[in-house]
Design an enzyme around this catalytic site. Structure first.
Site, short mmCIF file in Angstrom:
data_model
loop_
_atom_site.label_atom_id
_atom_site.label_comp_id
_atom_site.label_asym_id
_atom_site.label_seq_id
_atom_site.Cartn_x
_atom_site.Cartn_y
_atom_site.Cartn_z
CG ASP A 1 -0.14 0.00 2.64
OD1 ASP A 1 -0.82 0.69 3.61
OD2 ASP A 1 0.86 -0.54 2.44
CG HIS B 1 6.50 -0.93 10.68
ND1 HIS B 1 6.34 -1.29 12.04
CD2 HIS B 1 6.36 0.56 10.41
CE1 HIS B 1 6.38 -0.19 12.63
NE2 HIS B 1 6.12 0.79 11.75
O1 RIB Z 1 1.82 -0.50 10.97
C1 RIB Z 1 2.46 -0.22 9.71
C2 RIB Z 1 2.14 -0.68 8.69
O2 RIB Z 1 1.12 0.18 8.19
C3 RIB Z 1 3.00 -0.48 7.21
O3 RIB Z 1 2.91 -1.47 6.52
C4 RIB Z 1 3.06 0.76 6.88
O4 RIB Z 1 3.35 0.94 5.57
C5 RIB Z 1 1.27 0.69 6.80
O5 RIB Z 1 0.95 0.04 6.00
CA CA Z 2 2.62 -0.94 4.16
#
Ligand code: RIB
Ligand code: CA
Length: 304
Positions: free
Chosen positions: A9, A241
């Site tokens: 995303d 992340h």
């Molecule tokens: O909580 C972090 C996640 O949420 C990551 O994938 C960031 O890109 C958002 O999509």
């Molecule tokens: Ca993400």
């Protein structure tokens, strides 16, 4: 080489995960699939194409869900985290390249049927595309080699509220559908990703490389670090992340896992919460520890 589909995303850490995957010879990138989440699916698709152009790579991109698994339109995006454009306000021009015409879940189904037991799906956004794919073709569930998911917060607080992590709360019904499907899931949650911090000083090293791509990633990541410093004063960097999910697909020894049954709360104040040690067959491999320094060194050796 490990054939993968990277479901994004595209936001800033998604872009970093893309670059990490593109520069890792261990992975065979079959395609990127896009979803709403940090931004709309149209913006996530545009951003994914833009990152590929910046990186000088041509990998097919497939646009996916613009609404949740239960057809709710997502309200509001994470622009305070990822910028108005989703890439730290660095996007000067729209990409020239276009996405493929095939719907992302259909691409997932086709690829898994063509290469049974070979494909790893790395999902670093809401799980809507994957949920749609296995609902349309449940026969692919035993044919997917592994699903590595960035999401959830099992033993630690969420990052949207005390309970929920962003990818889970964006579409909790999709997450619960995936978790209870029988897919072989490794969950890379805030339990480990919040330990993988990229120090701000690294951005100057990227800029010193004198490469346009490195400058692009440095400028984009600087926005992300500034958000982290405002939301978590003194943190000294940003959480990697999505890159950690790619890292786990490259080398699972970066993390320690505990297999348990995980439920996703779909209603009420705790919607999006991932609750571990539930009754029922323990099937989700939850990442509980990470060798953060060794992962960070590997990520930095590849990302730009
Ligand atoms: O909580 C972090 C996640 O949420 C990551 O994938 C960031 O890109 C958002 O999509
Ligand atoms: Ca993400």
């Amino acid at each position: 080489m490990k054939p993968i589909i990277l479901d994004v995303d595209t936001g800033i850490d998604d872009a970093l995960a893309m670059s990490y995957a593109l520069n890792s010879p261990e992975l065979e990138l079959l395609g990127f699939t896009t979803c709403f989440g940090n931004v709309s699916v149209a913006e996530a698709t545009r951003n994914t194409l833009a990152v590929l152009e910046k990186a000088g790579k041509r990998i097919p991109v497939y646009a996916g869900a613009d609404q949740t698994f239960t057809r709710r339109k997502k309200k509001g995006w994470a622009k305070h985290v990822h910028g108005e454009d989703g890439l730290g306000n660095t996007l000067k021009n729209d990409p020239i390249t276009q996405a493929e015409s095939q719907f992302a879940p259909e691409f997932m189904i086709e690829q898994v049927k063509n290469r049974p037991h070979e494909i790893t799906i790395i999902a670093v956004g809401p799980l809507t595309n994957l949920a749609l794919a296995i609902k349309r073709a449940p026969e692919i569930i035993p044919l997917v080699k592994e699903v590595v998911i960035m999401g959830g917060a099992v033993k630690v607080p969420g990052n949207v509220n005390a309970y929920a992590e962003a990818n889970m709360i964006a579409d909790p019904e999709a997450a619960e559908y995936v978790f209870s499907s029988g897919l072989k899931v490794t969950l890379v949650g805030l339990d480990v990703t919040m330990q993988t911090l990229l120090p701000k000083a690294k951005l100057n090293e990227w800029r010193a490389a004198g490469k346009e791509t490195a400058d692009f990633f440095a400028d984009m990541t600087e926005f992300y670090i500034e958000y982290y410093e405002s939301f978590y004063p003194g943190i000294g960097g940003c959480a990697l992340h999505d890159p950690l999910a790619v890292g786990v697909a490259i080398d699972s020894s970066f993390v320690t896992t505990e297999t348990m049954n995980v439920k996703v709360v779909t209603e009420g104040e705790e919607a999006g919460r991932t609750v571990g040690n539930q009754e029922g067959e323990p099937r989700i491999r939850v990442c509980t520890e990470v060798e953060a320094e060794r992962f960070l060194d590997h990520f930095l050796s590849k990302v730009v």
